[in-house]
Scaffold this motif. Structure first.
Motif, short mmCIF file in Angstrom:
data_model
loop_
_atom_site.label_atom_id
_atom_site.label_comp_id
_atom_site.label_asym_id
_atom_site.label_seq_id
_atom_site.Cartn_x
_atom_site.Cartn_y
_atom_site.Cartn_z
N UNK A 664 1.00 -1.19 0.03
CA UNK A 664 0.01 0.01 0.09
C UNK A 664 0.98 1.27 -0.02
N UNK A 665 0.43 2.46 -0.47
CA UNK A 665 1.17 3.73 -0.58
C UNK A 665 -0.04 4.84 -0.21
N UNK A 666 0.51 5.85 0.40
CA UNK A 666 -0.12 6.86 0.70
C UNK A 666 0.58 8.29 0.03
N UNK A 667 -0.13 9.07 -0.50
CA UNK A 667 0.39 10.53 -1.06
C UNK A 667 -0.59 11.38 -0.40
N UNK A 668 0.03 12.49 0.08
CA UNK A 668 -0.83 13.51 0.56
C UNK A 668 -0.18 15.17 0.79
N UNK A 669 -1.03 15.89 1.47
CA UNK A 669 -0.73 17.13 1.44
C UNK A 669 -1.02 17.71 2.81
N UNK A 670 -0.37 18.48 3.71
CA UNK A 670 -0.85 18.98 4.97
C UNK A 670 -0.75 20.37 5.04
N UNK A 671 -1.61 21.11 5.39
CA UNK A 671 -1.77 22.52 5.53
C UNK A 671 -1.97 22.77 7.04
#
Length: 795
Positions: A664-671
């Motif tokens: 599994x993999x996860x790609x994201x953004x945090x503000x």
């Protein structure tokens, strides 16, 4: 009235000097050419631990360097053996006035008083003396070379040139004026006022006065004599009474009072006490603040004492060889006035002498050293540091002074605040830490209360960004000290108890029935017959719906933006039919402080090939107090907050019964918002992935062996700004500096894990696991390892 006539009749008011003539010799170390930075460091070496700073565990000095300085010629020349006859004690005392005030520690960090000016009012000065001729000297009025003035000037600021003597503030400039050296229109007290005004205009930080008034018979005129005089002239102003007694004009005394008041607005006036050990009242000139109260706070009185030391190097007792502090005790210090200094016999003549005359210039020189070390502190703060740090361990206190923020210091009428100690004055006094407000005088809090703790996703990024940069910490008296800014950054690691709890939560193996809501493995083959509602721990439900592969506590560090702690509850609704599924997950993470994070996720699953499941998902997480594990403590109500979103991808392939592969993999953004010293955080991109093999029925039909490879959450792109205290203004206002920081750590952590679970009897589960982490904590070159074992039996 009779008393008044008596004083006026015999008080010819000779300028009597408070000590004998004196001299010295030796060699030393050249002064530093650049202004030093007083550094502080943790005594136990844990500079990264924000709790390491305390007033009892901070050092500003290299003792090896200090010891070397104490062996140089111009330092050792102050070693003087005082005979039993001279000491009157029946035994000799070995003395070194410079070692007694710990001058070697100030010199070890390069302090010489450079850039400061010491004013000296005395008999006269041999300006061609080798320890004065190359100095920057301002002469006010006429001058006649005299031993006493030359001696005092060399003790205060004699040049450090490898031979002769050096002054306490060897790098300081001098403003010199003789006591009778005015013009025909500026004599006596009027000249004192004019010389003081000129010293003020030239920026002097201290004015040294090793003199006092005497009666014709040689007895010092004291404060008690002044009070007797006031009885004879009720209703007159202090200046008028002093004028009658001295034969000077009232206006001259008003001018002198005004000059002294003006001088202490930028500097310190230092007066030598009388040398008469039997005086029961202070010298009149030393005690002028008792007549003119506005002078208190910018005034210091020096007495002469010979210290003795115990086997641990601590002062055990002090023999007073002058008048005591008496009425001036609250603003009085003791130094060893037995010194060697320059004389006016020739350009290279020296002698030894003792007296408060040579105690006072040690105080004046110390003020210049502190002014160099703390250039933004007002002069009164510098003096308070000398008072509050003086060694008073040997005296019996009769009073104390409260300097604020919990700092008090005891004194008595014999030795004042005790023995001057430059080492202690240069170190933090009271508590040390971050400023409580934007003003240094408002006190401090432990550095831990404003610390920044990097999350596992940030690794060593913040520490690296602050490497080589400094920040200011402050003591209880408002002085700022430079420390490595990395001291602000704490380390973060997942609690072993939490990891173990998560590890234990896997109380089943695949040999048992797979929950009907699972998207993984063969989970899509079962139809839920509509929407099914489930609840449980986030780590279990999230993994079954394709969001996270955490290793169930085996690994440290977060694997997803979805909180997976054992206390985090998840609620999900799932529908599966015809080899596909859709699910929605929501969760809440609670801590003792309330809700720490909450979020939701949506996932869709599809049987891509026989025995191969693919899952695509989207998750959102809102945090309070953290941003992907990053925390920033704050004195205010503000709290760090963050909103993260991520796309997730997962798959599991059952190659054959008992053998499957997963990834599994996860790609994201945090503000993120800002809090504490974090001024701003730009949007940050992050990633995480894992892959592994599951082998069932290896030794039993109820066991499971799992090999895992994983990268925990890692920032891939992002920047921010940290605003750190850097100094202070004269009024105490804190100054700040901003540092741009990159949030990407130096390396990528890769975990290799092995876990074995077995249900070796009904309701009894044994779990064993171990992991090795390369570039542990996303820090290049770090290697980590862990092992866990859990045994669970359900009764």
């Amino acid at each position: 009235m009779k008393v008044s006539v008596y004083w006026a009749g015999i008080s010819i008011l000779l300028f009597g000097l408070s000590g004998c003539n004196g001299g010295g010799g030796g060699s030393g170390q050249n002064s530093s050419s650049s202004a030093p930075v007083i550094q502080t460091q943790s005594c136990n070496g844990t500079s990264g631990n924000s709790d390491a700073f305390s007033s009892s565990c901070t050092t500003s000095f290299d003792t090896t360097t200090a010891n070397l300085i104490s062996k140089t010629n111009e330092f050792t020349v102050q070693k003087i053996t005082i005979s039993s006859a001279l000491s009157g004690l029946g035994y000799t005392i070995k003395s070194n006035a410079f070692a007694d005030i710990n001058l070697q520690y100030a010199r070890s960090v390069g302090l010489t008083g450079k850039g400061e000016t010491i004013a000296v009012l005395d008999t006269g000065f041999l300006l061609s003396h080798k320890d004065l001729k190359n100095k920057n000297v301002t002469l006010y009025g006429k001058n006649t070379a005299q031993d006493h003035g030359t001696f005092v000037a060399t003790i205060a600021a004699g040049e450090e040139d490898g031979s002769g003597v050096m002054g306490v503030a060897a790098g300081a400039d001098l403003h010199l004026s003789t006591l009778d050296g005015g013009s025909s229109s500026s004599t006596g007290v009027q000249h004192l006022a004019a010389a003081t005004n000129d010293a003020f205009n030239k920026g002097a930080i201290a004015q040294n006065n090793s003199w006092g008034y005497q009666f014709a018979n040689g007895r010092s005129i004291t404060l008690a004599d002044y009070h007797l005089e006031t009885d004879g002239y009720p209703g007159l102003s202090p200046e008028a009474i002093l004028a009658i007694s001295s034969g000077q004009s009232t206006q001259a005394w008003k001018n002198y009072r005004a000059a002294l008041s003006q001088f202490i607005s930028q500097g310190i006036v230092v007066f030598a006490q009388s040398n008469d050990e039997n005086d029961f009242s202070s010298s009149l000139t030393a005690a002028l603040p008792e007549i003119f109260p506005e002078l208190k706070g910018g005034w210091a009185v020096a007495v002469n004492g010979l210290p003795e030391y115990d086997s641990n190097g601590n002062i055990s007792k002090v023999h007073r060889v002058s008048a005591g502090c008496i009425e001036t005790a609250e603003y009085c210090l003791t130094t060893n006035g037995t010194t060697r200094g320059g004389t006016s016999s020739s350009d290279s003549s020296y002698s030894e002498a003792t007296g408060t005359s040579f105690s006072a210039p040690q105080v004046s020189g110390s003020i210049a050293l502190l002014a160099e070390a703390f250039p933004t502190l007002p002069a009164k703060d510098l003096l308070n540091r000398l008072f509050a740090s003086a060694d008073n361990s040997f005296l019996t206190a009769t009073g104390s002074v409260d300097f604020g923020n919990g700092v008090t210091h005891a004194y008595n009428e014999e030795f004042g605040h005790g023995f001057l100690d430059l080492r202690a004055a240069l170190m933090p006094i009271g508590n040390v830490g971050a400023p409580l407000s934007d003003n240094a005088y408002d006190g401090v809090v432990p550095l831990s209360e404003v610390s920044i703790t990097a999350g596992t996703a940030h690794g060593d990024a913040i520490s690296n960004a602050l490497q080589g940069k400094t920040m200011a910490i402050y003591d209880s008296l408002g002085a700022n000290f430079a420390v490595d800014a990395g001291a602000l950054v704490g380390s973060s690691s997942q609690n072993v108890g939490i990891r173990l709890e998560t590890f234990r939560s896997n109380n089943k193996t695949s040999a048992q029935s797979t929950p009907s809501y699972s998207f993984m493995g063969s989970g899509l083959s079962s139809d839920t017959g509509g929407f099914q509602f489930v609840s449980g721990s986030t780590s279990e439900i999230g993994e079954e719906l394709g969001f996270i592969q955490s290793g169930n506590g085996l690994f440290s560090g977060d694997s997803s933006i979805i909180a997976a702690g054992p206390g985090t509850m998840a609620f999900a609704t799932v529908s599966k039919t015809d080899g596909s599924g859709v699910g929605a997950l929501t969760y809440v993470e609670r801590t003792s402080d309330g809700i720490a994070s909450a979020g939701f996720g949506l996932s869709m699953a599809k049987t891509v090939l026989p025995n191969l499941t693919g899952v695509f998902g989207f998750a959102v997480n809102g945090e309070t107090g953290t941003a992907l594990g990053l925390t920033a403590e704050s004195q205010r109500d503000e709290a760090l907050s963050a909103a993260s979103s991520a796309f997730t991808f997962a798959g599991e392939w059952t190659y054959q019964p008992g053998l499957s592969f997963f990834a599994n993999a996860e790609l994201g953004m945090t503000l993120s918002g800002d809090a504490g010293y974090i001024e701003s955080l730009d949007p940050a991109l992050h990633s995480a992935f894992s892959a592994g093999i599951k082998i069932e029925g290896l030794f039993s039909d109820k066991d499971l062996l799992t090999f895992s490879l994983r990268q925990p959450l890692r920032i891939e792109q992002g920047n921010g700004t940290i605003r750190l205290p850097y100094g202070r203004a004269a009024d105490g206002t804190i100054s700040y500096v901003e540092h741009e920081i990159e949030l990407v750590p130096s390396a990528r952590q890769i975990d290799f894990g092995l876990r074995y679970d077995i249900n070796f009897m009904e309701d009894t589960v044994l779990g064993l696991g171990g992991a090795v982490s390369v570039n542990d904590g996303h820090t290049r070159g770090e290697l980590g390892a862990s092992a866990l074992m859990a045994f669970k039996h359900r009764f």
